[in-house]
Design a protein around this motif. Structure first.
Motif, PDB file in Angstrom:
ATOM      1  N   GLY A 249       0.821  -1.209   0.000  1.00 32.49           N
ATOM      2  CA  GLY A 249       0.000   0.000   0.000  1.00 32.49           C
ATOM      3  C   GLY A 249       0.852   1.254   0.000  1.00 32.49           C
ATOM      4  N   VAL A 252       2.221   1.875  -3.471  1.00 33.88           N
ATOM      5  CA  VAL A 252       1.227   2.469  -4.371  1.00 33.88           C
ATOM      6  C   VAL A 252       1.097   3.969  -4.092  1.00 33.88           C
ATOM      7  N   TYR A 340      -7.610   7.156  -8.735  1.00 37.49           N
ATOM      8  CA  TYR A 340      -7.331   5.749  -8.424  1.00 37.49           C
ATOM      9  C   TYR A 340      -8.664   5.033  -8.210  1.00 37.49           C
ATOM     10  N   ARG A 365      -5.351   2.140 -11.705  1.00 36.51           N
ATOM     11  CA  ARG A 365      -5.760   1.063 -10.801  1.00 36.51           C
ATOM     12  C   ARG A 365      -4.498   0.439 -10.227  1.00 36.51           C
ATOM     13  N   LYS A 366      -4.646  -0.339  -9.193  1.00 37.18           N
ATOM     14  CA  LYS A 366      -3.477  -1.018  -8.625  1.00 37.18           C
ATOM     15  C   LYS A 366      -2.820  -1.912  -9.669  1.00 37.18           C
ATOM     16  N   LEU A 388      -5.888  -3.603   0.403  1.00 29.26           N
ATOM     17  CA  LEU A 388      -4.946  -2.721  -0.286  1.00 29.26           C
ATOM     18  C   LEU A 388      -5.636  -1.430  -0.713  1.00 29.26           C
ATOM     19  N   ASP A 389      -6.843  -1.536  -1.278  1.00 27.39           N
ATOM     20  CA  ASP A 389      -7.607  -0.343  -1.668  1.00 27.39           C
ATOM     21  C   ASP A 389      -7.958   0.512  -0.459  1.00 27.39           C
ATOM     22  N   VAL A 392      -4.845   2.525   0.577  1.00 24.26           N
ATOM     23  CA  VAL A 392      -4.583   3.619  -0.370  1.00 24.26           C
ATOM     24  C   VAL A 392      -5.639   4.708  -0.221  1.00 24.26           C
TER      25      VAL A 392
END
Length: 496
Positions: A249, A252, A340, A365-366, A388-389, A392
């Protein structure tokens, strides 16, 4: 009979060697004792150890010791500094039994449920078994608790509140494996008295009780400050993601930050969301039929016959990618802003994303920011992807959810806790008729943009109190979207 000359000589030599042997033994014993003393002293000090073993005269002076140690630590392999983890003291209480819980739903529904279960276990003076995560829902994610959250931190950070164990004691574990424990779903939106009057007696009777559903099983309001603050402590302090998830994370966020500010768009337009909600605006007939078929395939999605247009007009559908593009433009979001997408695969793919990408070219996007090998362990693990989202999203300059699902609500509350970071809460019931008027030509762009700005003037995640509806808990503000009891003394008068 007299002695032979040779024998007398041997006796004389033996008499002379005895003192030498004794002297040698004294020296040997002294050397061993001295060496033991030095080794013990070396173990007690980080300074003497490596020098003694190297035969260096580090004991001559304190100044030379410091100098020698510095040179050794720089030239030789540096020692790894282990940071001491400070854990709170254990809370001592008489254990009334064990509470097992099986969470249901997606990651953030389970996250809030875990917070509730910790608060309940603490209040009942029971031992909580590390919660089991849902593996049978639509996402079929096989992840366990320790795959997403730092389980040791979770246990240790709550030592002063409640005892948490990774598994039941052997005897009770065997009973659980054989299905011989009391299992039940608690009543939704219950206050703490329900758990004292209904659940605690069962735990005392059976030694262990298994709660097999955990979504929204504790009331939003009417609870003591201690309970509300504990829910926040678990959510904001104890539920840390694993080091692997946090590391990825942070990478990113670093990639995004290198190019400037970024907005996280929680574009809840995946297949499962549309099938569950019955929202098909903008879909082809073939897609609408596919979504309906999927809805009937899952028995726990109880609502089957759905009027998509009616739900949309009531503001109960997620905004489409096309609608979202219009709203972001009307809110004067810079077209060069990095956007994102915090979501799974968007239903309809490139066709449905075309309008959004045309308006905001820097959509990422990731999967586009990271290499495939970075995400290889996350594939087919939707909860880990969602984690993860989530991470972020917390770090973004702006967070915009297009639907008020569990992730939208929990991230909103977490961003409030982090200092009321900007979160645009889209009013879909007001947006839909404005979009329709703009699209059918009865409202021009300037009028549309002005109305959108006006609607959202006070929907930016600023301090506010939750709305309360004692008779309709589903319709009141969700505790985790705005846990205002946990924010300290902030000024509310201007926002009421």
């Amino acid at each position: 009979m007299g002695l032979k000359p040779g024998s007398e000589k041997l006796k004389a030599m033996a008499a002379m060697s005895r003192p030498r042997v004794k002297l040698w033994m004294v020296r040997a014993v002294t050397t061993v004792l001295l060496w033991i003393f030095i080794v013990q002293l070396s173990a007690m000090t980080d300074v003497l150890g490596p020098r003694v073993l190297k035969g260096l005269p580090s004991c001559l002076s304190s100044s030379s010791s410091s100098r020698d140690f510095s040179s050794v630590s720089l030239v030789s392999s540096p020692r790894k500094v282990v940071q001491k983890i400070v854990v709170p003291p254990k809370r001592l209480y008489r254990n009334n039994g064990y509470l097992m819980v099986s969470c249901n739903g997606g990651l953030n529904q389970m996250r809030s449920a875990i917070c509730d279960m910790v608060a309940i276990a603490r209040n009942l003076n029971v031992t909580l078994v590390v919660p089991e995560l849902d593996k049978t829902s639509f996402w079929a994610d096989p992840s366990d608790f320790h795959d997403i959250f730092d389980v040791d931190h979770f246990i240790n950070s709550l030592r002063d509140e409640v005892r948490i164990v990774k598994e039941l004691p052997p005897r009770l574990k065997r009973r659980a494996q054989m299905g011989l424990i009391h299992s039940m779903p608690p009543v939704s939106w219950s206050d703490i008295s329900y758990y004292h009057n209904q659940i605690l007696p069962l735990i005392k009777k059976h030694k262990v009780v298994h709660l097999n559903r955990t979504d929204a099983r504790l009331a939003n309001n009417g609870l003591s400050p201690e309970i509300q603050n504990l829910r926040c402590k678990v959510n904001f302090k104890s539920l840390k993601f694993t080091p692997q998830i946090e590391k990825l994370g942070k990478r990113v966020i670093k990639i995004l930050r290198e190019k400037g500010p970024y907005l996280v768009l929680h574009l809840r337009y995946e297949m499962d969301m549309l099938a569950f909600s019955g929202c098909t605006h903008g879909c082809t007939q073939k897609e609408a039929d596919e979504l309906e078929k999927l809805r009937y395939a899952y028995p726990w999605w109880k609502e089957k016959v759905i009027d998509s247009n009616q739900k949309r007009n009531e503001g109960l559908c997620p905004l489409t990618p096309e609608e979202t593009a219009l709203v972001l433009r009307a809110l004067n979001i810079d077209k060069n802003m990095q956007i994102y997408i915090a979501a799974g695969q968007i239903y309809g793919g490139k066709r449905r994303m075309a309008s959004l990408i045309s308006s905001f070219p820097n959509v990422v996007r990731k999967e586009t920011l990271l290499k495939p090998q970075d995400l290889r362990y996350f594939q087919n693990h939707s909860s880990q992807m969602a984690a993860l989202d989530y991470f972020v999203s917390l770090g973004s300059d702006i967070f915009v959810p297009t639907y008020d699902g569990n992730m939208a609500k929990v991230v909103e509350g977490h961003r409030r806790y982090l200092g009321f970071k900007k979160t645009i809460l889209l009013d879909r019931k007001s947006i839909v008729p404005l979009i329709d008027r703009y699209n059918n030509g009865t409202m021009n762009w300037d009028e549309f943009a002005s109305e959108i700005k006006s609607v959202h003037k006070n929907k930016m995640g600023k301090p506010s109190l939750r709305s309360i509806s004692a008779d309709k808990p589903k319709e009141e503000d969700y505790f985790y979207s705005n846990p205002h009891e946990c924010f300290g003394n902030f000024e509310l008068r201007d926002s009421l």
